[in-house]
Design a protein around this motif. Sequence first.
Motif, short mmCIF file in Angstrom:
data_model
loop_
_atom_site.label_atom_id
_atom_site.label_comp_id
_atom_site.label_asym_id
_atom_site.label_seq_id
_atom_site.Cartn_x
_atom_site.Cartn_y
_atom_site.Cartn_z
N ALA A 47 45.97 35.65 39.22
CA ALA A 47 44.77 36.40 38.86
C ALA A 47 45.14 37.67 38.10
O ALA A 47 44.48 38.05 37.12
CB ALA A 47 43.97 36.75 40.11
N SER A 50 46.25 36.72 34.56
CA SER A 50 45.10 36.39 33.73
C SER A 50 44.33 37.65 33.32
O SER A 50 43.88 37.78 32.17
CB SER A 50 44.18 35.43 34.48
N THR A 51 44.20 38.61 34.27
CA THR A 51 43.49 39.85 33.98
C THR A 51 44.17 40.63 32.86
O THR A 51 43.53 41.10 31.92
CB THR A 51 43.40 40.71 35.25
N ASP A 108 48.40 32.97 44.16
CA ASP A 108 47.11 32.92 43.47
C ASP A 108 46.68 34.31 43.01
O ASP A 108 46.04 34.45 41.97
CB ASP A 108 46.04 32.29 44.36
N ILE A 109 47.05 35.35 43.77
CA ILE A 109 46.73 36.71 43.36
C ILE A 109 47.59 37.11 42.16
O ILE A 109 47.12 37.78 41.24
CB ILE A 109 46.90 37.68 44.53
N GLU A 161 37.76 40.93 42.37
CA GLU A 161 37.29 41.09 41.01
C GLU A 161 36.07 42.00 41.02
O GLU A 161 35.20 41.88 41.89
CB GLU A 161 36.93 39.74 40.39
N PRO A 189 39.17 36.64 43.63
CA PRO A 189 39.44 35.98 42.35
C PRO A 189 39.00 34.52 42.35
O PRO A 189 39.35 33.75 43.24
CB PRO A 189 40.96 36.11 42.21
N GLY A 190 38.18 34.18 41.38
CA GLY A 190 37.71 32.80 41.24
C GLY A 190 36.49 32.44 42.04
O GLY A 190 35.95 31.33 41.89
N LEU A 248 40.07 44.25 38.22
CA LEU A 248 40.67 43.67 39.42
C LEU A 248 41.26 44.77 40.28
O LEU A 248 41.95 45.66 39.77
CB LEU A 248 41.76 42.66 39.03
N ALA A 288 42.39 41.22 47.37
CA ALA A 288 42.19 41.24 45.91
C ALA A 288 40.72 41.02 45.63
O ALA A 288 40.09 40.12 46.22
CB ALA A 288 43.03 40.17 45.23
N THR A 343 31.28 42.37 43.89
CA THR A 343 32.68 41.97 43.81
C THR A 343 32.83 40.52 44.27
O THR A 343 31.90 39.92 44.80
CB THR A 343 33.56 42.87 44.68
#
Length: 331
Positions: free
Chosen positions: A130, A133-134, A126-127, A294, A310-311, A276, A292, A307
């Motif tokens: 992320a 996507s970043t 999942d990281i 954001e 992610p998500g 990120l 991680a 912060t």
Amino acid sequence: MKRASGISHLKPFLPGLETLLQDAEVSEIMVNGPGNVWVERAGRLEPHEAPALTAPWLHRAALHIARPLGLDPAAKPILDARLEDGSRVAICTPPASPEVAITIRRFGGRAFSADDLVRMGSLPEDILEAARSTLASRQNILVSGGTGSGKTTLLNALIELLPEDERIVAIEDTLELRIDRANCLRFEAGATLSETPVEIRDLVRHALRHRPDHIVGGEAADLLQALNTGHGGSLTTIHANNARSALSRLASCAMQAGDALPWEVTCRGVVDGIALVLHVARRGGRRFVEDALEVCGYDAPTGHWITAPPGAEPAMQPDRGTHTHPMEVNA
């Protein structure tokens, strides 16, 4: 950085270390003085018996490494060099150290892909998504961690996520990244034909004249302004204890770099420049992405970074009280 002889050329000058110098599993050799040797293998430190490695031998080894660089350890007791295979050597001699100290960081034999790191359990999937996507949205990633925690390994893996048809300019203290791209320009700090070495911030300014789509490497504090000038989808690193303290440390280092803006303005520049933060750690012989975050904002009245994982929904988070003044940040 100037190059010294290859690692195989050191064997005659370091009795007792011959097998270590040719062992691909050894990532670092640390000589604390005569006969006092430690080795990192598979992420773990262990002592190594080397009774034949006396003070005179260490002195000869220091001279052997320094002379091809036109240096004299007696005149310059602190020396950093890169060997022909890319391995790095740090030397400290008296009077800066009681004994000659030599640390050799081997050049890694293999570059791991992002998928490799996922399979090894070093990078949660999942990281990785992320991060993908970043970069796809042309936002920037900060990789933080301590020395030897795996920042360069992760940076190498994330470079794969950048579009193949876009131009990369890489800026490094020492050429360690493995970038298999035709349209890639690489700069190395420390290279010089005079007494004044080229600094990373000099190379950052110069890199902007070479039309980069993405800037990779370098210390984040030197790159912060460049990251805010339209070069989205860039990657940079910083030494820090955790993901949140990386933000305060970045702001602190940026202020100390000269031409400092007020603390609040600098922090807002961090928010604009970094989307990120990925923090890597080394524990129990493993290197892995530990956290991680954001970066969503900075709340000046409280001195808190806003912060979120992610998500997740963003929240104000303190950094152990290091939010109101750059000198409070722990290195």
